[in-house]
Design a protein around this motif. Structure first.
Motif, mmCIF file in Angstrom:
data_model
loop_
_atom_site.group_PDB
_atom_site.id
_atom_site.type_symbol
_atom_site.label_atom_id
_atom_site.label_comp_id
_atom_site.label_asym_id
_atom_site.label_seq_id
_atom_site.Cartn_x
_atom_site.Cartn_y
_atom_site.Cartn_z
ATOM 1 N N GLY A 159 0.771 -0.914 0.402
ATOM 2 C CA GLY A 159 0.142 0.316 0.213
ATOM 3 C C GLY A 159 1.073 1.018 -0.162
ATOM 4 O O GLY A 159 1.514 1.418 -0.331
ATOM 5 N N SER A 160 0.020 2.098 0.122
ATOM 6 C CA SER A 160 0.921 3.701 0.530
ATOM 7 C C SER A 160 1.252 3.978 2.333
ATOM 8 O O SER A 160 -0.030 3.877 2.927
ATOM 9 C CB SER A 160 0.275 4.632 -0.176
ATOM 10 O OG SER A 160 0.552 5.599 0.155
ATOM 11 N N PHE A 177 3.004 0.002 12.074
ATOM 12 C CA PHE A 177 3.453 -0.678 10.702
ATOM 13 C C PHE A 177 5.531 -0.322 10.507
ATOM 14 O O PHE A 177 5.439 0.994 10.451
ATOM 15 C CB PHE A 177 2.715 -0.302 9.422
ATOM 16 C CG PHE A 177 2.396 0.966 9.675
ATOM 17 C CD1 PHE A 177 3.316 2.033 8.572
ATOM 18 C CD2 PHE A 177 1.114 1.731 9.798
ATOM 19 C CE1 PHE A 177 3.248 2.665 8.450
ATOM 20 C CE2 PHE A 177 1.343 2.949 9.428
ATOM 21 C CZ PHE A 177 2.486 3.973 8.288
ATOM 22 N N SER A 178 5.891 -1.383 9.908
ATOM 23 C CA SER A 178 7.588 -0.736 9.883
ATOM 24 C C SER A 178 7.980 -0.073 7.848
ATOM 25 O O SER A 178 6.913 -1.562 7.566
ATOM 26 C CB SER A 178 8.771 -1.901 10.555
ATOM 27 O OG SER A 178 8.099 -1.817 11.841
ATOM 28 N N ILE A 179 7.595 0.227 7.950
ATOM 29 C CA ILE A 179 8.053 1.136 6.463
ATOM 30 C C ILE A 179 9.707 -0.312 5.231
ATOM 31 O O ILE A 179 10.632 -0.023 6.429
ATOM 32 C CB ILE A 179 8.508 2.221 6.237
ATOM 33 C CG1 ILE A 179 7.284 2.756 6.065
ATOM 34 C CG2 ILE A 179 8.611 2.087 4.174
ATOM 35 C CD1 ILE A 179 7.571 4.240 6.277
ATOM 36 N N VAL A 180 9.371 -0.967 4.736
ATOM 37 C CA VAL A 180 10.503 -2.425 3.710
ATOM 38 C C VAL A 180 9.863 -1.262 2.005
ATOM 39 O O VAL A 180 9.381 -1.341 1.858
ATOM 40 C CB VAL A 180 9.934 -2.930 3.891
ATOM 41 C CG1 VAL A 180 10.417 -3.306 5.864
ATOM 42 C CG2 VAL A 180 8.711 -3.876 3.360
ATOM 43 N N ASN A 181 11.463 -1.672 1.920
ATOM 44 C CA ASN A 181 11.642 -0.918 0.506
ATOM 45 C C ASN A 181 10.914 -1.763 -0.445
ATOM 46 O O ASN A 181 11.804 -2.368 -1.616
ATOM 47 C CB ASN A 181 12.431 -0.476 0.648
ATOM 48 C CG ASN A 181 12.723 1.047 0.988
ATOM 49 O OD1 ASN A 181 11.310 1.849 0.886
ATOM 50 N ND2 ASN A 181 13.488 1.502 1.208
ATOM 51 N N MET A 195 4.848 -2.835 5.795
ATOM 52 C CA MET A 195 4.231 -1.390 4.636
ATOM 53 C C MET A 195 5.466 -1.444 3.794
ATOM 54 O O MET A 195 6.300 -0.825 4.048
ATOM 55 C CB MET A 195 3.813 -0.473 5.684
ATOM 56 C CG MET A 195 3.566 0.115 4.448
ATOM 57 S SD MET A 195 1.699 0.027 3.938
ATOM 58 C CE MET A 195 1.255 0.333 5.522
ATOM 59 N N LEU A 196 4.782 -1.767 2.735
ATOM 60 C CA LEU A 196 5.800 -2.033 1.316
ATOM 61 C C LEU A 196 5.419 -0.936 0.873
ATOM 62 O O LEU A 196 3.903 -1.134 -0.042
ATOM 63 C CB LEU A 196 6.128 -3.333 0.835
ATOM 64 C CG LEU A 196 7.079 -3.533 -0.483
ATOM 65 C CD1 LEU A 196 7.455 -5.082 -0.561
ATOM 66 C CD2 LEU A 196 6.567 -2.757 -1.752
#
Length: 373
Positions: A43-44, A61-65, A77-78
């Motif tokens: 998502g975003s 949430f943890s942002i991963v690339n 969260m991607l």
């Protein structure tokens, strides 16, 4: 899959103006969910933060690339797009539909690269789904086209009591009869039979096939029954599939005959879905059978009327995740014996069967000689 890591569940955010993020946040507010699997939300982060603020909900949430960077024990969260997107809760828009497709596309790509195990999709508005100007009928069809390699998926509407698939869907009622063919019924039931055995651990599933025409009988079946449905049932039975019918819908559901079956094939949408939802209106999910990627979805739309109000029930999404995890384990267990067959534990003798068959045992040969003397 690495047996030492948890099952990785790709979850697409769905329509960004709907209830997708609310379902996700509420589902993973339960710490036990992170013990079952490792979620990757496609998502975003900005859209997720907007929903979180609008709902006034505590969600981390943890942002991963990249999906290769995900970690167990947290909601990953991607991001699937970089551009800014306008969020208007409760309002259908092409922009929201496009965001849903981008999430779906990225999740499928990561599955092909072996980075996720199963897919769970949040609600979308099918009228707003498109890619490069081409409309997409629904998410299931997009998944089938992307990874099916010619195979067709079978959409099963399921809950703890019922599993219903449709012979025809998304066509006018006047066109249903012409679309019912012997080959089509056999194809759908064969996929259902394999899905029930392989993904749902039902060793010998019983499948009911509904009649199209009302008030037919064995003596005077309708045209579709006599030319397609009954011959298909016979061929399936000859092939070892427990297919039964055709059943009259009113008696089948009204008298509770459906309790005796593991799967049901209805001839058209309202014939199967109306009684299903009348009997079990809540917590229903879709299971997409017959494809390499195990996919489940909640049986609801974006629910624009309640988007952002904090009243959406997340139970269906939780059940969809449970079902995807169970199916993944069941399929692996079902396939395991076929992946590593036991080697032969004996050496075959040279086949002298014809010699043996026509040879005379030694003692009988001596007896014959004595009589001839």
């Amino acid at each position: 899959m690495d047996n030492h890591r948890k099952i990785r569940v790709a979850i697409t955010h769905g329509d960004t103006n709907g209830i997708g993020y609310e379902l996700i946040f509420k589902t993973f507010a339960e710490p036990e969910m992170l013990e079952l699997c490792t979620p990757i939300i496609y998502g975003s982060p900005k859209v997720a933060a907007y929903h979180r603020n609008a709902l006034n909900i505590d969600a981390n949430f943890s942002i991963v690339n990249n999906a290769s960077e995900v970690q167990d024990g947290r909601v990953n969260m991607l991001p699937v797009f970089d551009e800014e997107i306008k969020v208007e809760l409760g309002v259908p828009s092409p922009e929201a539909g496009h965001a849903a497709v981008k999430a779906l596309d990225k999740a499928i790509t990561d599955y092909k690269d072996g980075l996720v195990d199963v897919l769970v999709t949040c609600p979308v508005n099918n009228n707003e789904l498109s890619v490069e100007g081409f409309n997409i009928p629904n998410q299931a069809k997009y998944i089938e086209t992307s990874i099916g390699e010619g195979r067709k998926g079978l959409d099963l509407l399921i809950n703890e009591q019922l599993r219903v698939a449709l012979m025809t869907d998304n066509i006018a009622l006047k066109d249903v009869a012409a679309a019912i063919t012997l080959e089509g019924i056999i194809e759908k039931v064969a996929v259902m039979f394999t899905t029930l055995r392989r993904d749902m651990r039902i060793s010998n599933p019983r499948i009911a096939i509904l009649a199209l025409n009302p008030n037919d009988s064995e003596e005077h079946p309708g045209k579709e029954e006599s030319e397609a449905i009954i011959p298909a049932i016979q061929k399936l039975a000859d092939a070892g599939v427990n297919a039964f019918g055709p059943y009259q819908v009113d008696k089948f559901f009204g008298d509770g005959e459906y309790y005796a079956f593991d799967g049901i094939l209805a001839m058209y949408h309202d014939q199967g879905i109306a009684p299903f939802k009348a009997l079990t209106p809540e917590n229903n999910i879709h299971f997409l059978g017959g494809l390499p990627l195990i996919t489940t979805a909640v049986d609801m739309g974006p629910c624009y009327d309640i988007a952002g109000k904090g009243v959406a029930d997340e139970s269906a999404l939780r059940h969809a995740i449970y079902q995807a995890i169970d199916a993944f384990r069941n399929r692996n267990n079902f396939d395991a014996p076929y992946a590593n067959p036991l080697p032969k534990l004996y050496h075959e003798r040279r086949d002298d069967s014809e010699k043996v068959r026509f040879s005379i045992p030694k003692k009988h040969e001596n007896a014959i000689k004595e009589r001839q003397q």
